[in-house]
Design a protein around this motif. Sequence first.
Motif, PDB file in Angstrom:
ATOM      1  N   GLN A 267     -11.572  -1.420   5.004  1.00 28.91           N
ATOM      2  CA  GLN A 267     -11.372  -2.141   3.633  1.00 28.91           C
ATOM      3  C   GLN A 267     -12.540  -2.855   3.277  1.00 28.91           C
ATOM      4  O   GLN A 267     -13.116  -3.750   3.914  1.00 28.91           O
ATOM      5  CB  GLN A 267     -10.207  -2.641   3.597  1.00 28.91           C
TER       6      GLN A 267
ATOM      7  N   HIS B 267     -10.587  -0.421 -10.900  1.00 29.64           N
ATOM      8  CA  HIS B 267      -9.699  -1.053  -9.986  1.00 29.64           C
ATOM      9  C   HIS B 267      -8.351  -0.602  -9.408  1.00 29.64           C
ATOM     10  O   HIS B 267      -7.722  -0.649  -8.630  1.00 29.64           O
ATOM     11  CB  HIS B 267      -9.369  -2.727 -10.378  1.00 29.64           C
TER      12      HIS B 267
ATOM     13  N   GLN C 241     -11.002  -2.310  -4.905  1.00 32.02           N
ATOM     14  CA  GLN C 241     -10.843  -1.779  -3.367  1.00 32.02           C
ATOM     15  C   GLN C 241     -11.679  -0.577  -3.255  1.00 32.02           C
ATOM     16  O   GLN C 241     -11.535   0.414  -3.985  1.00 32.02           O
ATOM     17  CB  GLN C 241      -9.656  -2.007  -3.172  1.00 32.02           C
TER      18      GLN C 241
ATOM     19  N   SER D  50       0.778  -1.334  -0.054  1.00 29.48           N
ATOM     20  CA  SER D  50       0.087   0.039  -0.085  1.00 29.48           C
ATOM     21  C   SER D  50       1.038   1.208   0.019  1.00 29.48           C
ATOM     22  O   SER D  50       1.979   1.215   0.498  1.00 29.48           O
ATOM     23  CB  SER D  50      -0.937   0.015   1.070  1.00 29.48           C
TER      24      SER D  50
ATOM     25  N   LEU E 276      -7.999   3.222  -2.762  1.00 24.52           N
ATOM     26  CA  LEU E 276      -8.777   2.617  -1.765  1.00 24.52           C
ATOM     27  C   LEU E 276      -9.570   3.627  -1.137  1.00 24.52           C
ATOM     28  O   LEU E 276     -10.968   3.395  -0.904  1.00 24.52           O
ATOM     29  CB  LEU E 276      -7.824   1.913  -0.829  1.00 24.52           C
TER      30      LEU E 276
ATOM     31  N   SER F  16     -13.600  -5.317  -0.569  1.00 25.85           N
ATOM     32  CA  SER F  16     -13.263  -5.712  -1.798  1.00 25.85           C
ATOM     33  C   SER F  16     -14.543  -6.072  -2.550  1.00 25.85           C
ATOM     34  O   SER F  16     -15.307  -6.877  -2.017  1.00 25.85           O
ATOM     35  CB  SER F  16     -12.425  -6.949  -1.619  1.00 25.85           C
TER      36      SER F  16
END
Length: 796
Positions: free
Chosen positions: A606, A559, A613, A521, A563, A608
Amino acid sequence: MRFAHPPLLPVAAIFAGLVVLSSAPASWWDDQGYGSTHAQAASFVDTNGRSTIDGAERIATNKGIAVRLGPANDVVFIFDTELLRATGAWEGGSPTPAEHLVDDAFPSTPSPPHDSSFYFGTRVNIPGWGIGDNFIDPRSPSGRPRQTGSKPFAGVPFGPLPREWAKYRGMYLHDDRVVFAYTVGPAALLESPALENRGLLTRTFNVLTPGDASSLSVADAPEGGAPRLENGMVEFVADPSRAGSRTIIGVRNVPPGGKLVVDGTRITLKLPPFAAGQKFKVIYARGTTTDSNDLRDAIKAAAEPEDLQSFTHGGAAQWPQTVKTKVTPRANDGGSPYVVDDLVVPLDNHDTPVDICGIDFFKDGRMAFCTRSGDVWVGKGIDGKPETMEWKRFAAGLDHPAGLRIVDDQIYVLGRDQITRLHDLNSDGEADFYECFNNDLQVSPSVDDPISGLVTDSNGNFYFSQGAPEPHQRPVGGSRPDHRGCLLRVSGSGQKFDVFASSGDWHGGIGIGVGPNDEMSISLVQDAFEGISDIRFVNEGEIMDTPEPLEGSMAPGGHSSPLCWIPHGWGLGGGLQIWVPDDRWGPLQGAMLYLTNVGSIFGVLQESVGETQQGGTFPFPLKLDETVHCARFSPIHGQLYVAGRTRFEYQDAAIQRVRYAGNPVALPNALKINSQGITISFTNPVELSSLNNPKNYSVEQGNYRWSASHPKESQLSDSKQKGHDMVEIKSVLIAPDHKSVFLEIPGLQPVMQMKIKMKLKGAKGEPIPGEIDNTINVVPNGEAPKWFNFGVGSQL
């Protein structure tokens, strides 16, 4: 020769015909307590102040080490760790810090004192060792050439020589003696500078393993210096501005077939194939024209070359004293789940600024930290409830450290020049061998490239980042190193270096983290002035381009989107990420934390959805006293330690322990999006009367839009309108265990910034963060859960 310091560059300057632009007390080096060496860069400017780093030939010593010589420590020798060359040497005192500062309180790399007298210098950018007679730089010019106005600039090479040509291995310290270790082709060599007598500087070489024929770059005479070879020695004018200035160079114990060679103004030592056990010495004698015969006699009388391996086992400790500091656990009168304790660090550090930028732990619980000014300290007494800690300086003189990692009880320090692995060879609590673990990173001497990180994955690979300077900090013209704006990886052996991910132009620092499943990350700064950043996961080989600063939307989705975006006011961006390893720090095992440079800790939620994300952040119910530059969990008791500079004065360093006190923790731990609304889950049950009241919730949302080269908030409904849209909550549904709530909001859309505000408290009255800021990249189809809808004020 004269030296100059380029304006606004954090580097020293060494070059023929230069002028010193700064001065400072000669005791500066001693005040810092650096000992014999200090890593630094060396840059070249002409007498008109123009930087020559843009030229095809002349380039700075980007990565260098300054060594003080002689009983008075007033002779300084510069060694280039990329090109394996002696950049130059002067007499006249230690390097002095520049008048301007870099990054608040930290002085830029020093310059030679005014009126220094120079033994020699190397004029152009060539390897210190040639293959045979070949001194042509084998490195390719770096990419990303820049252009200013109508004047183009050719690319110049950055980074070290290829390994098969020559490679720096590290530096041994033994009392006041410094020994450099490196390879030239297959041959392994040791080199050590020394001052045998006043005016007699030497470079001693030991060959450890055999290799092919090579040539050593000895010196470049300045323009007008007119080097002359006579009776095996070379004589030239060392400084044309000083009447009678003279340097004579000779060689003691030259291997059979070796000889000094003069080619124009360049002086080299041509050598036959290396043989193990060879020892020879290059001698520089400095004086005046009238001293020529005496100088030659001094060279002939120089001592035999020493066995340098005797200096590779560690010497006496340079900093034998220890420093005791207080540990102050804070009381937890309010029943908070987390408590912040204070660990005082040794601020009385030889007048050296203590800006902590890396911390980690040994297996036995001892802590090590590094500072931006070049130190490494080790402390013990952390575990349990000690009232004091005992600290000892372990290393000094490193080049602007930016991260520290301990692997198998070995300290690795990320600096501007390299990753250094520190070895205590004689077990006296100090590093004696500063091993070059990897120095393949390309850096420029012209700006303070923001390097940060040093984390490892489960396979032992190291990761760190190099950002790009803000546009107003970039040099005028010139090439940029290839590694700016990159997430970089070094193998656990140190032999392999590659770019893990990159972007066309990552501005500012890049905060990084490695998750429990080796997920990488990063946090990117979109705009430092506005304080807008993001957190995103990156895959190997990914090239991520930040939005161009043009008028237009920065719509979410896909994608490769972040995030989540970090909203304005929650830090300046580029914060680091760290994962909670286990349940000793409360019920957040496996959760990501985001730590900012304004002393805040945020939990990261988080979700998915296929390959996409998305998630959000919430503030922890505590505030730190410092900017957060680094953080680690202790392997002994599992608590979080953070370090940086205090936020109040931005000068003094601080280490704080964020300790789980064992009280109930009601924090968000999950955020789920579907087409009917938002589910928020908590670590503990929430008090029902606050949970079931729709008036305790509000939601607003908006996007970012580039405007006047800065991202600005804009409404989702109308991108040309500033601000956010308010979102209607149709109903509030509560899970039977009171640990989740569903906000019914039909028609959700992807949005960059959503603010969910809540007025909740835990079942036992514990506080709950009042805001979640999240990003929606995709809205999957779904239904509202079959939970209770109590309505306002309803009871079970």
